[in-house]
Design an enzyme around this catalytic site. Structure first.
Site, mmCIF file in Angstrom:
data_model
loop_
_atom_site.group_PDB
_atom_site.id
_atom_site.type_symbol
_atom_site.label_atom_id
_atom_site.label_comp_id
_atom_site.label_asym_id
_atom_site.label_seq_id
_atom_site.Cartn_x
_atom_site.Cartn_y
_atom_site.Cartn_z
ATOM 1 N N HIS A 1 0.683 -1.185 0.000
ATOM 2 C CA HIS A 1 0.035 -0.134 -0.067
ATOM 3 C C HIS A 1 0.957 1.190 -0.022
ATOM 4 O O HIS A 1 0.558 2.083 -0.684
ATOM 5 C CB HIS A 1 -0.839 -0.072 1.420
ATOM 6 C CG HIS A 1 -1.827 1.229 1.396
ATOM 7 N ND1 HIS A 1 -2.972 1.215 1.259
ATOM 8 C CD2 HIS A 1 -1.366 2.429 1.821
ATOM 9 C CE1 HIS A 1 -3.579 2.541 1.667
ATOM 10 N NE2 HIS A 1 -2.309 3.174 1.975
ATOM 11 N N GLU A 2 1.663 1.480 0.891
ATOM 12 C CA GLU A 2 2.541 2.611 1.110
ATOM 13 C C GLU A 2 3.710 2.925 -0.197
ATOM 14 O O GLU A 2 3.855 3.735 -0.569
ATOM 15 C CB GLU A 2 3.353 2.531 2.419
ATOM 16 C CG GLU A 2 2.521 2.478 3.312
ATOM 17 C CD GLU A 2 1.524 3.780 3.550
ATOM 18 O OE1 GLU A 2 1.682 4.526 3.126
ATOM 19 O OE2 GLU A 2 0.490 3.572 4.180
ATOM 20 N N HIS B 1 3.171 6.503 -6.744
ATOM 21 C CA HIS B 1 2.466 7.770 -7.388
ATOM 22 C C HIS B 1 3.242 8.807 -7.575
ATOM 23 O O HIS B 1 3.114 9.692 -8.454
ATOM 24 C CB HIS B 1 1.188 7.900 -6.400
ATOM 25 C CG HIS B 1 0.258 8.929 -6.951
ATOM 26 N ND1 HIS B 1 -1.013 9.249 -6.108
ATOM 27 C CD2 HIS B 1 -0.201 9.172 -8.204
ATOM 28 C CE1 HIS B 1 -1.973 9.813 -6.865
ATOM 29 N NE2 HIS B 1 -1.520 9.903 -7.993
#
Length: 745
Positions: free
Chosen positions: A520-521, A527
């Protein structure tokens, strides 16, 4: 804009002194005065910057890197004060420009301002999150109100706002491209939504409130950290029943580090609490660990947060009333995807009944098993993880500790690099140790390049382990954004976790949930790294959208390519057995009642707090009564109880916005189905290309709803979320109705 819009009292004072001391036989001309003043100002600034490493331009390889090896707390306050003053000088110059306001002389200059402050904030963030200390917290407390006053000076600079407004009003008639219009709109809204339109006493009061809130947010966060550091539990060797060997070894190493060799340390953080509650056979100790963790900030005395919360809520409500809003949540959500508190509540309330119903089923299974064992107990919150694990074994023959043997931290990192290579065409190569400064010996650095062209993209820093002074949880951050308007800059990104370091020579084994969080991180970091925007402001995000990209990346952990190549036994190196993989996938919807309900309870209470009248509010009582009205099951609690709910009370990033994880999960589930339906599955090149092009590279240069439609061809629908969690899908209404719940403007 950069970190903030921002000047130079120190250098200006030094320049003035130099000018006054100069003797001359005749009065100098105006041009001479300007040249002398500019030269003195530049010399003074250069002297200050050269003497303080936190202000200095970043040098070295990879376009320059932070001087993390030169960080000293005593340099922070003078550096921050100087950087704020310098930025305010830049702001004043923009506001005083006699030429008519244009994009180039107003908006672009704002985007260009604050370079020194950006650099100082990078170091400040490390101390605040990764390397806190009593010395830093003292400085942090002194700086908090000064930073708030500084920000108010920018937002409330009417001459500056009028120039921004002039560019905003003329944006459609101007020769601006789509990115430039987006920047103008975002900057204008930042001013307008934060008090720039206020006058007189209202304007002064707004600034006073911001200053006080900054003090309270800082105190709240430091109180939580104090309770995390102050409640370590040390165990004897006869109190370890049920705990996995890897956890015991890590607890022993941690106890030795804390001066208690021969004992075993359970720290007051999620990474220590969660596995202890899952495996410890000692119910009395489980209750103690549970109470320590869920009572952070709620223990009375100097570190109790309840009075702070009450004051925060009152001040937030008063502040938005000055702007004409009925409540804080209404103000907060105006520029989010949800737009209104009502729409956010509509989504949460659509999921809540199914989640609570599933909790009842899960508790019934656990209670039956406890009764069968003759435990003679009623399931309590400190029993939930323990008996859920037993049910998991009984129902799915799945042992979480057995799964952990195949989840090595280093191998998971390699798996993430593989996924990044397949989807983003990124390659990660370790940099030579010592060539890039780091702030702790645990931190490692990788260079990120394009696999095909070899083009340098940026660096990725990883700080994986828990330690004293590091806040709990996991997070991602940037030290430098990608921009191109003043020449292309590379990205300096980081991921930060709180894994318990293994004994010397032993690999770090993690749970499936922790592995998902690791992915997730990393999604946030991708991004950052995939950014393809021109202006710094466009690297910002819409809170109920920015979690979507990271939540989506979790899905690649369970793809066959990752399972087959990276989940290998830490001792034998053998791949994870197909039978065990089948059990993992079969149990993927297990315990979704617990996971969804504990999260939604926090999100709902957050929204209720920020739509209620805060006059005379008692946070503890409000939390209890709200949960009772919601029908919160007795067997579990909010994921983040109010006194330590840092997402919403140690700052304003997630305040009235914790629902955003659920909103983003609607997008995540829907987007995952796009990959599942594609010919190439989760590695389909066409869908991956659309993912990067529409959902990662634009950052905030495109309205999130438009970006999602460009990727999917339609709005997201809640049905995918319900299917993902094994909940009954609401009776088919119209597609438009489903879409309205999800993302449509």
């Amino acid at each position: 804009m950069r970190q903030s819009l921002i000047a130079l009292s120190v250098a200006a004072a030094m320049a003035a002194a130099a000018g006054c001391s100069k003797e001359a036989a005749q009065a100098p001309s105006a041009d001479d005065k300007m040249q002398v003043q500019a030269s003195a100002t530049a010399d003074a600034k250069g002297s200050v910057v050269a003497s303080n490493p936190l202000l200095a331009e970043w040098t070295g390889p990879y376009g320059g890197v932070p001087a993390f090896d030169k960080m000293r707390v005593e340099d922070l306050k003078p550096a921050m004060e100087f950087a704020m003053a310098e930025n305010l000088r830049e702001i004043d110059a923009i506001a005083a420009n006699p030429e008519p306001a244009t994009f180039a002389n107003t908006i672009a200059e704002l985007e260009r301002s604050g370079a020194e402050l950006d650099r100082v904030f990078s170091y400040y963030g490390i101390w605040a999150a990764n390397m806190s200390s009593p010395e830093f917290r003292e400085v942090q407390g002194e700086l908090a109100p000064k930073l708030a006053s500084f920000q108010s000076k920018i937002i409330q600079n009417d001459a500056l706002f009028q120039r921004v407004k002039a560019v905003y009003d003329a944006r459609e008639a101007s020769d601006l491209d789509a990115e430039q219009k987006r920047v103008v709109e975002l900057i204008y809204n930042q001013f307008a939504n934060n008090g720039a339109t206020l006058k007189g006493e209202a304007k002064e009061r707004y600034a006073e409130i911001n200053k006080r809130l900054a003090e309270l947010h800082t105190k709240f966060a430091n109180n939580v950290l104090a309770d995390e550091e102050g409640y370590t539990l040390f165990l004897r060797s006869d109190q370890l029943s049920g705990l996995p060997e890897s956890f015991v070894n890590a607890a022993a190493a941690l106890a030795e580090e804390k001066g208690q060799k021969g004992n075993y340390a359970i720290t007051n953080t999620r990474s220590s609490m969660d596995p202890f509650l899952t495996y410890s056979d000692n119910r009395e100790l489980r209750e103690k660990v549970w109470n320590n963790y869920y009572s952070r900030g709620d223990n009375g005395g100097e570190h109790d947060n309840n009075a702070i919360i009450a004051e925060i809520l009152k001040l937030r409500d008063e502040r938005v009333e000055l702007l004409g809003f009925d409540n804080y949540a209404q103000w907060r959500l105006q520029d989010r995807m949800a737009k209104t508190p009502e729409r956010a509540m509509e989504l949460m309330e659509a999921v809540w009944p199914a989640a609570v119903a599933r909790v009842e089923e899960e508790v019934a299974d656990m209670q039956a098993l406890a009764d069968e064992e003759g435990a003679d107990i009623t399931i309590k919150p400190w029993d939930y993880r323990y008996y859920a694990e037993k049910v998991r074994k009984a129902k799915y023959d799945l042992n979480s500790d057995e799964v952990k043997q195949y989840l090595q931290l280093d191998k998971l990192r390699e798996a993430m690099f593989y996924v990044a290579g397949e989807l983003f065409n990124f390659e990660f190569s370790p940099v030579e140790e010592g060539s890039v400064p780091v702030f702790h010996e645990d931190v490692k650095v990788w260079e990120v390049t394009d696999k095909t062209s070899g083009e340098h993209i940026g660096l990725w820093y990883l700080d994986p382990f828990a330690r004293a002074g590091k806040r709990s949880g996991a997070w991602a951050t940037m030290y430098r954004d990608h921009t191109t308007f003043d020449g292309k800059t590379n990205v300096l990104s980081s991921n930060n976790s709180n894994f318990i370091k293994g004994a010397p020579g032993e690999p770090v084994l993690v749970s499936w949930d922790d592995a998902s969080t690791f992915f997730h991180e990393f999604g946030h970091a991708l991004h950052f790294l995939a950014s393809n925007v021109t202006y710094p402001t466009l690297n910002g995000g819409v809170r109920d959208y920015t979690e979507f990209q990271s939540q989506l990346l979790e899905r690649w952990l369970s793809t066959d390519e990752v399972i087959d190549n990276y989940l290998v036994h830490y001792k034998t190196g053998e791949p994870i057995p197909e039978a065990l993989v089948a059990k993992i996938k079969k149990a993927s919807k297990f315990n979704q009642g617990f996971a969804t309900t504990e999260y939604l309870a926090s999100a709902l209470v957050d929204m209720k707090f920020h739509t209620a009248d805060p006059e005379g509010i008692d946070p503890d009582k409000f939390e209890r009564e709200t949960l009772e009205k919601l029908g919160m099951p007795d067997e579990l609690v909010m994921r983040h109880r109010t006194p330590h709910f840092g997402h919403i009370f140690s700052g304003e990033g997630y305040s009235a916005g914790y629902y955003g994880y659920m909103w983003a999960d609607v997008l995540t589930s829907d987007a995952a189905e796009a990959f599942a339906e594609a010919e190439g599955g989760f590695y389909d090149p066409e869908v991956a290309d659309k993912l990067v092009k529409h959902l990662f590279a634009p950052r905030n240069a495109v309205d999130p709803a438009d970006a999602y439609r460009a990727f999917r061809g339609r709005d997201a629908q809640i049905g995918a979320l319900m299917r993902d969690r094994g909940f009954p899908v609401p009776e088919e209404k119209s597609e438009a109705k489903e879409t309205t719940i999800a993302v449509k403007d």
